[in-house]
Design a protein around this motif. Sequence first.
Motif, PDB file in Angstrom:
ATOM      1  N   GLY A  96      31.799   1.415  11.172  1.00  0.00           N
ATOM      2  CA  GLY A  96      31.577   1.979  12.495  1.00  0.00           C
ATOM      3  C   GLY A  96      30.908   3.331  12.447  1.00  0.00           C
ATOM      4  N   PHE A  97      30.824   3.948  13.606  1.00  0.00           N
ATOM      5  CA  PHE A  97      30.227   5.280  13.731  1.00  0.00           C
ATOM      6  C   PHE A  97      30.534   5.810  15.121  1.00  0.00           C
ATOM      7  N   ASP A  98      30.357   7.113  15.274  1.00  0.00           N
ATOM      8  CA  ASP A  98      30.331   7.721  16.600  1.00  0.00           C
ATOM      9  C   ASP A  98      28.874   7.761  17.040  1.00  0.00           C
ATOM     10  N   ILE A  99      28.622   7.405  18.301  1.00  0.00           N
ATOM     11  CA  ILE A  99      27.264   7.390  18.809  1.00  0.00           C
ATOM     12  C   ILE A  99      27.168   8.291  20.036  1.00  0.00           C
ATOM     13  N   ARG A 100      26.149   9.115  20.053  1.00  0.00           N
ATOM     14  CA  ARG A 100      25.949  10.052  21.165  1.00  0.00           C
ATOM     15  C   ARG A 100      25.611   9.275  22.423  1.00  0.00           C
ATOM     16  N   ASP A 101      26.294   9.588  23.530  1.00  0.00           N
ATOM     17  CA  ASP A 101      26.011   8.949  24.809  1.00  0.00           C
ATOM     18  C   ASP A 101      24.533   9.128  25.160  1.00  0.00           C
ATOM     19  N   GLY A 102      23.917   8.059  25.630  1.00  0.00           N
ATOM     20  CA  GLY A 102      22.494   8.074  25.936  1.00  0.00           C
ATOM     21  C   GLY A 102      21.641   7.504  24.824  1.00  0.00           C
ATOM     22  N   SER A 103      22.241   7.288  23.660  1.00  0.00           N
ATOM     23  CA  SER A 103      21.530   6.664  22.554  1.00  0.00           C
ATOM     24  C   SER A 103      21.334   5.176  22.810  1.00  0.00           C
ATOM     25  N   HIS A 104      20.397   4.585  22.092  1.00  0.00           N
ATOM     26  CA  HIS A 104      20.221   3.141  22.160  1.00  0.00           C
ATOM     27  C   HIS A 104      21.336   2.463  21.377  1.00  0.00           C
ATOM     28  N   CYS A 105      21.967   1.464  21.988  1.00  0.00           N
ATOM     29  CA  CYS A 105      23.020   0.685  21.332  1.00  0.00           C
ATOM     30  C   CYS A 105      22.759  -0.775  21.652  1.00  0.00           C
ATOM     31  N   GLY A 106      21.858  -1.394  20.868  1.00  0.00           N
ATOM     32  CA  GLY A 106      21.430  -2.746  21.152  1.00  0.00           C
ATOM     33  C   GLY A 106      22.104  -3.782  20.273  1.00  0.00           C
ATOM     34  N   ALA A 107      21.725  -5.023  20.482  1.00  0.00           N
ATOM     35  CA  ALA A 107      22.290  -6.115  19.694  1.00  0.00           C
ATOM     36  C   ALA A 107      21.898  -6.001  18.225  1.00  0.00           C
ATOM     37  N   GLY A 108      20.701  -5.432  17.982  1.00  0.00           N
ATOM     38  CA  GLY A 108      20.224  -5.364  16.611  1.00  0.00           C
ATOM     39  C   GLY A 108      20.030  -3.975  16.060  1.00  0.00           C
ATOM     40  N   ALA A 109      20.258  -2.960  16.856  1.00  0.00           N
ATOM     41  CA  ALA A 109      20.063  -1.595  16.358  1.00  0.00           C
ATOM     42  C   ALA A 109      20.796  -0.590  17.248  1.00  0.00           C
ATOM     43  N   PRO A 110      21.395   0.419  16.611  1.00  0.00           N
ATOM     44  CA  PRO A 110      21.595   0.513  15.166  1.00  0.00           C
ATOM     45  C   PRO A 110      22.576  -0.571  14.710  1.00  0.00           C
ATOM     46  N   GLN A 127      25.833  -3.302  19.755  1.00  0.00           N
ATOM     47  CA  GLN A 127      26.245  -3.856  21.048  1.00  0.00           C
ATOM     48  C   GLN A 127      27.519  -4.699  20.951  1.00  0.00           C
ATOM     49  N   ALA A 128      27.748  -5.292  19.786  1.00  0.00           N
ATOM     50  CA  ALA A 128      28.936  -6.134  19.604  1.00  0.00           C
ATOM     51  C   ALA A 128      30.183  -5.329  19.249  1.00  0.00           C
ATOM     52  N   ALA A 129      30.013  -4.046  18.978  1.00  0.00           N
ATOM     53  CA  ALA A 129      31.135  -3.226  18.512  1.00  0.00           C
ATOM     54  C   ALA A 129      32.142  -2.956  19.620  1.00  0.00           C
ATOM     55  N   THR A 130      33.369  -2.708  19.201  1.00  0.00           N
ATOM     56  CA  THR A 130      34.443  -2.337  20.108  1.00  0.00           C
ATOM     57  C   THR A 130      34.482  -0.818  20.252  1.00  0.00           C
ATOM     58  N   THR A 131      34.674  -0.331  21.475  1.00  0.00           N
ATOM     59  CA  THR A 131      34.874   1.106  21.705  1.00  0.00           C
ATOM     60  C   THR A 131      36.340   1.433  21.486  1.00  0.00           C
ATOM     61  N   VAL A 132      36.621   2.433  20.647  1.00  0.00           N
ATOM     62  CA  VAL A 132      37.999   2.752  20.278  1.00  0.00           C
ATOM     63  C   VAL A 132      38.257   4.250  20.421  1.00  0.00           C
ATOM     64  N   GLU A 133      39.539   4.594  20.449  1.00  0.00           N
ATOM     65  CA  GLU A 133      39.961   5.981  20.404  1.00  0.00           C
ATOM     66  C   GLU A 133      40.125   6.403  18.941  1.00  0.00           C
ATOM     67  N   ALA A 134      40.262   7.698  18.714  1.00  0.00           N
ATOM     68  CA  ALA A 134      40.472   8.194  17.349  1.00  0.00           C
ATOM     69  C   ALA A 134      41.861   7.802  16.868  1.00  0.00           C
ATOM     70  N   GLY A 135      41.938   7.287  15.636  1.00  0.00           N
ATOM     71  CA  GLY A 135      43.214   6.934  15.047  1.00  0.00           C
ATOM     72  C   GLY A 135      43.851   8.123  14.355  1.00  0.00           C
ATOM     73  N   ASP A 136      45.078   7.957  13.917  1.00  0.00           N
ATOM     74  CA  ASP A 136      45.779   9.020  13.200  1.00  0.00           C
ATOM     75  C   ASP A 136      45.002   9.418  11.948  1.00  0.00           C
TER      76      ASP A 136
END
Length: 209
Positions: A96-110, A127-136
């Motif tokens: 995973g990664f953190d992505i800056r709001d407004g960035s492209h988040c498509g099915a194939g990129a990044p 695009q298929a990734a789950t949005t999550v909160e920070a874990g411990d």
Amino acid sequence: MRKGLVVVSFVLVGLLAASYAFAATLSSALFEFDPTKTNHVAAAWVKGLGETDASGPNNFAVLVSKSTETAANASSGVVITGAEGTVLNDPTSVLGFDIRDGSHCGAGAPRFNVVTMDGVLHFLGCQAATTVEAGDGEPAIEPGWTRKKLTPSDLNQAFPAIPTGAISSTNTVSSIAIVFDEGTDQGVGFAILDNININGVFLGRPGGQ
């Protein structure tokens, strides 16, 4: 036959041990693939663009971009160095990664391109990734950022999915890269990433953790 099984067992145990060793030494190398010289792709760690760096005041993020059409044979991205031998055989394995709001988040990129030791290429798109909160114990998620998590064994997030179970060539990593190759005909043509997550190890600056 028994001797062969013993040899295979030792190899797999060695791979598992290697995965723990590599987990402490992950780093990153940027790439710009542009064989036809479009001059429209870029990858760079940019000081001051990212979330707070725990190790210093530079606050790096990685910018990947493609400012031309998707059909152009060009891409940018990040190769995760030291990832060879990492085992992704558990249902809780994560990329995973953190992505800056407004960035492209498509099915194939990044997307993550993961090649396993059996030579199979696995695609895991943003695009298929789950949005999550920070874990411990994880880095905080700052305003303006979204944390994305991909499960390599999830058929809805990885194609083909990486199998769980016993350690084998099918779930042991040969290489991992983040690729950005969707252009301005698909969106804004760039993504800003931070806190790249390789199975619980976070990369947020040039040169490593």
